[in-house]
Design a protein around this motif. Structure first.
Motif, short mmCIF file in Angstrom:
data_model
loop_
_atom_site.label_atom_id
_atom_site.label_comp_id
_atom_site.label_asym_id
_atom_site.label_seq_id
_atom_site.Cartn_x
_atom_site.Cartn_y
_atom_site.Cartn_z
N UNK A 99 0.84 -1.11 -0.02
CA UNK A 99 0.05 -0.15 -0.12
C UNK A 99 0.74 1.26 0.08
N UNK A 100 1.68 1.27 0.90
CA UNK A 100 2.69 2.35 0.77
C UNK A 100 3.32 2.61 -0.32
N UNK A 101 4.07 1.46 -0.99
CA UNK A 101 4.69 1.92 -2.21
C UNK A 101 3.62 2.37 -3.28
N UNK A 102 2.47 1.57 -3.51
CA UNK A 102 1.54 2.28 -4.53
C UNK A 102 1.11 3.64 -4.07
N UNK A 103 0.82 4.06 -2.91
CA UNK A 103 0.63 5.27 -2.64
C UNK A 103 1.50 6.29 -2.83
N UNK A 132 -5.72 4.46 -7.01
CA UNK A 132 -7.18 3.83 -7.17
C UNK A 132 -7.00 2.24 -6.89
N UNK A 133 -5.85 1.74 -6.91
CA UNK A 133 -5.70 0.29 -6.66
C UNK A 133 -5.76 0.37 -5.08
N UNK A 134 -4.97 1.22 -4.48
CA UNK A 134 -5.04 1.23 -2.97
C UNK A 134 -6.43 1.44 -2.62
N UNK A 135 -6.99 2.29 -3.13
CA UNK A 135 -8.59 2.59 -2.26
C UNK A 135 -9.29 1.17 -2.56
#
Length: 166
Positions: A99-103, A132-135
């Protein structure tokens, strides 16, 4: 449109956050979080059940079931739950890392080893896609894990109350 930004990405393929996400989604332990609730709880129950193979004999040595059945059961249950907690913590940390890497607006990566790290700033379309993937994909997984932790904490609280009643 997005492909041009990704193709210009200097981050090695296996270190790109989207690819790390896809890999984690299919990894043996972490894919359990993506299953429906019934399958997820079933897998957690199997981990808990197998943990009884260790916690049961330990609880029996501490509280012989013939004399202290309630204490034996509560001690064994709590011991078996420790394995579940360790597995859940591992899953939570893995999903949170992704999540942190994507955000993040930037991606830290290593070109050939630990000594030559670089940082890449994501283009806006890549950042939007990743967020969007994170959300819609990762937040529900993390919420499920947090809900599971809360359920286990509730069961420990109930177990503690019952322990003191006996």
């Amino acid at each position: 449109m997005m492909r041009s930004s990704v193709s210009n990405c200097p981050v090695p393929t296996d270190q790109q956050p989207l690819n790390e996400y896809e890999e984690l989604k299919t990894a043996w332990l972490f894919r359990d979080c993506t299953l429906n609730w019934r399958e997820y709880i079933t897998n957690i129950a199997w981990i808990w059940g197998y943990s009884w193979l260790v916690s049961g004999p330990v609880a029996a040595a501490s509280f012989p079931p013939q004399k202290y059945i309630a204490h034996f059961f509560l001690c064994g249950t709590a011991g078996a739950s420790l394995s579940v907690i360790f597995v859940l913590v591992r899953m939570y940390l893995g999903w949170r890392y992704i999540r942190d890497r994507l955000y993040s607006k930037t991606v830290f990566y290593e070109e050939s080893g630990w000594y030559d790290g670089q940082t890449w700033v994501k283009p806006q379309e890549v950042l939007t896609r990743d967020r969007l993937i994170v959300t819609y994909e990762i937040k529900p997984i993390l919420q499920r894990l947090q809900f599971t932790f809360a359920g286990l904490a509730g069961m420990y609280l109930i177990g503690t109350i019952v322990w003191h009643l006996f």
